[in-house]
Motif scaffolding. Structure first.
Motif, PDB file in Angstrom:
ATOM      1  N   ALA A 192      49.864  46.601  59.004  1.00  0.00           N
ATOM      2  CA  ALA A 192      49.157  47.871  59.188  1.00  0.00           C
ATOM      3  C   ALA A 192      48.279  48.231  57.992  1.00  0.00           C
ATOM      4  CB  ALA A 192      50.174  48.987  59.444  1.00  0.00           C
ATOM      5  N   GLU A 193      48.369  47.470  56.934  1.00  0.00           N
ATOM      6  CA  GLU A 193      47.634  47.784  55.713  1.00  0.00           C
ATOM      7  C   GLU A 193      46.147  47.437  55.877  1.00  0.00           C
ATOM      8  OE1 GLU A 193      48.300  49.171  52.965  1.00  0.00           O
ATOM      9  OE2 GLU A 193      46.809  48.484  51.562  1.00  0.00           O
ATOM     10  N   ARG A 194      45.284  48.436  55.728  1.00  0.00           N
ATOM     11  CA  ARG A 194      43.847  48.211  55.882  1.00  0.00           C
ATOM     12  C   ARG A 194      43.074  48.509  54.594  1.00  0.00           C
ATOM     13  NH1 ARG A 194      45.376  45.607  59.251  1.00  0.00           N
ATOM     14  NH2 ARG A 194      45.103  45.721  61.524  1.00  0.00           N
ATOM     15  N   GLN A 195      43.692  49.208  53.657  1.00  0.00           N
ATOM     16  CA  GLN A 195      43.019  49.603  52.425  1.00  0.00           C
ATOM     17  C   GLN A 195      43.257  48.568  51.324  1.00  0.00           C
ATOM     18  OE1 GLN A 195      41.017  52.216  52.655  1.00  0.00           O
ATOM     19  NE2 GLN A 195      41.734  52.380  54.780  1.00  0.00           N
ATOM     20  N   LEU A 196      42.326  48.548  50.355  1.00  0.00           N
ATOM     21  CA  LEU A 196      42.424  47.582  49.265  1.00  0.00           C
ATOM     22  C   LEU A 196      43.204  48.103  48.065  1.00  0.00           C
ATOM     23  CD1 LEU A 196      38.925  45.903  49.083  1.00  0.00           C
ATOM     24  CD2 LEU A 196      41.070  44.833  49.677  1.00  0.00           C
ATOM     25  N   GLU A 197      43.415  49.414  48.015  1.00  0.00           N
ATOM     26  CA  GLU A 197      44.010  50.011  46.816  1.00  0.00           C
ATOM     27  C   GLU A 197      45.337  49.363  46.447  1.00  0.00           C
ATOM     28  OE1 GLU A 197      45.791  54.258  45.213  1.00  0.00           O
ATOM     29  OE2 GLU A 197      44.895  54.147  47.211  1.00  0.00           O
ATOM     30  N   LYS A 198      46.250  49.249  47.418  1.00  0.00           N
ATOM     31  CA  LYS A 198      47.565  48.679  47.125  1.00  0.00           C
ATOM     32  C   LYS A 198      47.465  47.191  46.779  1.00  0.00           C
ATOM     33  CE  LYS A 198      50.634  51.898  49.514  1.00  0.00           C
ATOM     34  NZ  LYS A 198      51.743  52.048  50.486  1.00  0.00           N
ATOM     35  N   LYS A 199      46.564  46.485  47.445  1.00  0.00           N
ATOM     36  CA  LYS A 199      46.402  45.054  47.146  1.00  0.00           C
ATOM     37  C   LYS A 199      45.957  44.875  45.696  1.00  0.00           C
ATOM     38  CE  LYS A 199      44.987  43.807  51.876  1.00  0.00           C
ATOM     39  NZ  LYS A 199      44.659  45.133  52.413  1.00  0.00           N
ATOM     40  N   GLU A 200      45.022  45.725  45.252  1.00  0.00           N
ATOM     41  CA  GLU A 200      44.533  45.629  43.872  1.00  0.00           C
ATOM     42  C   GLU A 200      45.631  45.972  42.872  1.00  0.00           C
ATOM     43  OE1 GLU A 200      41.194  48.189  44.197  1.00  0.00           O
ATOM     44  OE2 GLU A 200      39.827  46.597  44.865  1.00  0.00           O
ATOM     45  N   ARG A 201      46.461  46.963  43.219  1.00  0.00           N
ATOM     46  CA  ARG A 201      47.598  47.295  42.350  1.00  0.00           C
ATOM     47  C   ARG A 201      48.591  46.127  42.293  1.00  0.00           C
ATOM     48  NH1 ARG A 201      49.864  52.369  45.032  1.00  0.00           N
ATOM     49  NH2 ARG A 201      51.663  51.831  43.719  1.00  0.00           N
ATOM     50  N   TYR A 202      48.786  45.477  43.438  1.00  0.00           N
ATOM     51  CA  TYR A 202      49.692  44.322  43.501  1.00  0.00           C
ATOM     52  C   TYR A 202      49.160  43.181  42.633  1.00  0.00           C
ATOM     53  CZ  TYR A 202      52.636  40.683  45.616  1.00  0.00           C
ATOM     54  OH  TYR A 202      53.534  39.663  45.835  1.00  0.00           O
ATOM     55  N   ILE A 203      47.852  42.951  42.680  1.00  0.00           N
ATOM     56  CA  ILE A 203      47.239  41.903  41.862  1.00  0.00           C
ATOM     57  C   ILE A 203      47.452  42.189  40.379  1.00  0.00           C
ATOM     58  CG2 ILE A 203      44.996  41.000  41.106  1.00  0.00           C
ATOM     59  CD1 ILE A 203      44.118  40.941  43.991  1.00  0.00           C
ATOM     60  N   GLN A 204      47.333  43.447  39.986  1.00  0.00           N
ATOM     61  CA  GLN A 204      47.545  43.791  38.575  1.00  0.00           C
ATOM     62  C   GLN A 204      48.968  43.464  38.142  1.00  0.00           C
ATOM     63  OE1 GLN A 204      45.122  44.615  36.452  1.00  0.00           O
ATOM     64  NE2 GLN A 204      43.784  44.310  38.246  1.00  0.00           N
ATOM     65  N   LYS A 205      49.934  43.708  39.010  1.00  0.00           N
ATOM     66  CA  LYS A 205      51.326  43.366  38.690  1.00  0.00           C
ATOM     67  C   LYS A 205      51.505  41.851  38.601  1.00  0.00           C
ATOM     68  CE  LYS A 205      53.865  47.445  40.224  1.00  0.00           C
ATOM     69  NZ  LYS A 205      54.487  47.665  38.898  1.00  0.00           N
TER      70      LYS A 205
END
Length: 802
Positions: free
Chosen positions: A472-485
């Motif tokens: 259901a995830e359509r936004q990039l915000e969480k993906k970018e936060r995940y990449i930083q981790k």
């Protein structure tokens, strides 16, 4: 009991053949009995779509949502019912604080669905369960997930909350299908409810140009249905609603009826639970042939050994005939003996079947177990098989044995007929031809699979995993936060945000056009999606130009196959040219080297790398690709646990963690080939075992008959080596003939099998040479074991009666 070795050889051969037949027969029965229980099943069909374009033919198990209304009033159809497959992100039973995320096998459908497929209703109104919006019917198993403490009657009227906001009332509970079926749905939501969900547009717009396999349509044809007329009407609908763009690009669509009996096997359209894998008629046929050949080998051993032993039982037969036994009685006696041995083999085979089901686990579907042997149909077929095997094995030897003349027998004037010797030679050649075919096929199939798994795909495949974002995830915000981790994990070498990896089961295509000023070139282009790190992470090779400057700029890096189709002489010529895509002019900025997007069965298609162009509406970047610093098993395990822990910190409320290893994905391309290889390994081993046991029996018989000859030759000065060569020569000639027979058969079969692959290994001469030598070595070991024993025997013992 007098001839223990021969009896043991016969029982072993028959046991192997019968065991394989029992288990493989069980598998064939299992797959061919899917969805045979539906009432009027021969009148139930799925409507499917086929698409034709200059690039070829493609298939889709779904239809446009508009199709149902278009055929609803067709007199050829008794019932028409469509359903739409979906996965809610979350379903809650608020009363008991039960929450299930991403439940599988959920569909939106109408009451007519239950008129086509007859479920047993345990509670609720059978005739109006889905008549109203915001209602749902649950299977007994799914109901127990949501309401574990309630009975079906108590569940009716309860409310479930879908995706935090949609309240749906349970109107009925149905029994799960107990028979084998591909209809694995557990949750049936009324169709009008879809208007309150994210798929509302699909049901309102009913776009004829939109086809997806989640939109399914079933019909029950009337008893007087005219199938020719149905086809004509389908063709008229397809033509009437074909859009101008498709006409201009020489594309067309066709609707057709697929019987439900075909769903389980037809890979063009597929089944509803891909995790179980599609059944294959060709694989079942191959398994059936393996069982047949192994059974024939066992029967041949029986015939060969029993006819070879005929002279040893001659006096018994002569005395029986003298005392009044008729030929009919003797045949009955010998057939009875055969039946006894077959029954012993059958009992051993049943005991072995449990073990074989585990051995053939790659072929055996999950639902198969030993309990299926209790089926009356299976038991009846086992009895018929035992009767057939008894007849095949015992009838000819019984005829031979019962034919002896008692006068000749009792005067010791019995001579083995040339016909019987000729038959034994023919059967021995037949046995070793089968074994030789299996050996050659095993080596060549193994060679091809090794080629497939080790051929350079054209990009980096090892030490790379892809972590997919929640559905259901359509936004990039969480993906970018995940990449930083992930960047904080030292064992990670490189990261890229994108779509599917270069080789996957996912396909995204669009038609592109290049106008060179004189002609227009249309190309069906496949797309992969990636950020500016995608190219380097997968180590793709750039032939000319550059990669895109950022993630959203509308630029394309095409592969060399696309460059050739567009007509550019070399990669540099393509740089700066524009192509038409979705009514936009898109510039080609680079040309990358070709790589394999799928299995090596397929040719390399035109492909392009692009960014996340429509990010404002939806993102094509649904996965994060991760390359590791090293592949040490201990370090890798630690790194993977860190990756999952970081995911849990970002998506703590969703828990939809999905990770794929790229090398494992590529290996899955060849699941069927690896199954065939394993099948051939077993078939080869068992066929060699049966054939060599039969050969051992014949060698024992031959050397026993020639004991005195061997003694005379030793007295006259023959060496053990000379005697061994003399005894081996007859059998080695038969094996050489078998090799000559098997080679062209094996070559033809493997040559045809390799035609399925766009990229294939060669059929090497050395494979035939090795297989022939291997068979000779096996035979020599078996023959020499007995002949050397006979040759070493003191001639005084063999000649003392003279």
């Amino acid at each position: 009991m007098k001839h223990k070795v021969f009896s043991l050889i016969n029982v072993i051969g028959l046991t192997i053949g019968l065991s394989a037949s029992f288990v493989i027969g069980l598998m064939i029965y299992y797959d061919y009995t899917f969805d045979t229980f539906h009432k009027d099943g021969d009148r139930i069909y799925r409507v499917v779509s086929d698409f034709k374009s200059p690039e070829g033919l493609s298939h889709n198990s779904g239809v446009t949502v508009a199709m149902e209304d278009a055929i609803k009033d067709n007199s050829n159809f008794e019932i028409v019912s469509g359903f739409y497959i979906d996965r809610p992100a979350k379903v809650e039973n608020k009363e008991e604080s039960i929450e299930i995320k991403w439940p599988k096998h959920v569909i939106y459908t109408d009451q007519d669905y239950f008129d086509i497929f007859k479920y047993k209703f345990l509670a609720g109104d059978e005739f109006n369960a889905l008549s109203n919006p915001n209602t749902v019917v649950l299977t007994k198993d799914r109901a127990s997930d949501y309401f574990p403490t309630l009975t079906p009657s108590a569940i009716v009227g309860k409310t479930l909350v879908y995706n935090d906001s949609l309240n749906i009332t349970v109107t009925a509970i149905v029994e799960n299908f107990k028979e084998r079926t591909d209809f694995i749905f557990e949750e049936f939501i009324s169709s009008p409810t879809a208007l309150n969900t994210r798929i509302r547009g699909e049901f309102l717009n009913k776009n004829w140009n939109s086809t997806s396999d989640v939109s399914q349509l079933f019909v029950k044809v009337s008893t007087a249905a005219n199938f020719d007329k149905i086809k004509q009407e389908f063709d008229v609908l397809a033509e009437k609603h074909l859009d101008e763009w498709s006409r201009a690009h020489n594309q067309s669509r066709q609707f057709s009826l697929q019987p439900i009996s075909d769903i389980h096997f037809n890979e063009d359209y597929g089944i509803y639970d891909w995790s179980k894998g599609q059944a294959s008629k060709s694989l079942l046929t191959n398994l059936g042939l393996v069982a047949l050949f192994l059974l024939l080998l066992g029967c041949i051993n029986f015939i060969n050994l029993n006819t070879a032993q005929a002279t040893q039982r001659a006096k018994e037969i002569g005395i029986r005939k003298t005392l009044g036994s008729s030929r009919k009685q003797l045949i009955g006696q010998f057939m009875g003996e055969t039946l006894l041995l077959v029954l012993i083999a059958a009992i051993l085979s049943l005991l072995l079947s449990k073990w074989l089901i585990n051995v053939f686990s790659d072929f055996v579907p999950e639902g198969i177990d030993f309990e299926l042997f209790k089926s009356p149909f299976i038991l009846l077929n086992i009895v018929l098989l035992l009767i057939i095997v008894t007849f095949l094995s015992g009838f000819y030897p019984a005829l031979v044995l019962s034919k002896f003349n008692p006068v000749s027998v009792l005067k010791n004037n019995l001579v083995s007929g040339e016909k019987k010797v000729g038959l034994r030679k023919f059967l021995t050649i037949f046995q070793f031809s089968i074994a030789q075919v299996f050996i050659i096929a095993t080596l060549l199939v193994g060679k091809q699979i090794n080629y497939l798994l080790n051929k350079d795909m054209g990009f980096k495949t090892d030490a790379i995993v892809s972590v997919y974002s929640p559905r259901a995830e359509r936004q990039l915000e969480k993906k970018e936060r995940y990449i930083q981790k992930l960047k904080a994990i030292p064992e990670i070498k490189q990261l890229s945000l994108g779509g599917a990896p270069p080789a996957s089961f996912s396909t995204n295509t669009s038609t592109t056009t290049y106008n060179n000023g004189e002609t227009k070139v249309q190309v069906e282009m496949q797309f992969i999606f990636g950020d500016i790190n995608y190219f380097d992470l997968f180590e793709l090779e750039l032939l000319a130009g550059r990669i895109q400057r950022n993630d959203t700029i509308r630029e394309l890096v095409i592969n060399d196959a696309a460059r050739k189709v567009y007509g550019f002489k070399n990669p540099e010529d393509a740089i700066g040219k524009t192509i038409d895509l979705d009514e936009e002019k898109i510039e080609i900025i680079g040309v990358m080297a070709d790589f394999h997007q799928r299995s090596l069965k397929e040719t390399i298609n035109p492909m392009a790398l692009r960014g996340d162009w429509y990010r404002e509406r939806f993102s094509q970047f649904q996965s994060i690709h991760i390359a590791f610093q090293n592949t040490n098993e201990a370090d890798l395990k630690t790194t993977l646990s860190k990756i999952e822990a970081a995911y849990g910190e970002i998506y703590s409320e969703i828990g939809d963690y999905r990770i794929n290893f790229l090398d494992q994905t590529i290996a899955k391309f060849y699941n069927r080939e690896q199954k065939i290889s394993k099948l051939l390994n077993w078939a080869t081993g068992l066929s060699i075992l049966i054939s060599c046991l039969g050969l051992l029996g014949l060698v024992i018989y031959t050397t026993n008959r020639r004991v005195k000859e061997i003694g005379v030759r030793k007295v006259l000065g023959a060496s053990i080596f000379q005697i061994n060569i003399l005894l081996c020569k007859e059998f080695l000639v038969l094996i050489a003939i078998a090799f000559a027979v098997a080679s062209p058969i094996a070559w033809y079969g493997i040559h045809n099998w390799l035609q399925d692959f766009a990229y294939k290994t060669s059929i090497s001469f050395w494979v035939f040479l090795i297989s022939g030598l291997a068979m000779i070595i096996f035979a020599l070991l078996v023959i020499s074991a007995k002949t050397l024993q006979a040759a070493n025997t003191n001639p005084v013992k063999s000649l003392r009666s003279e």
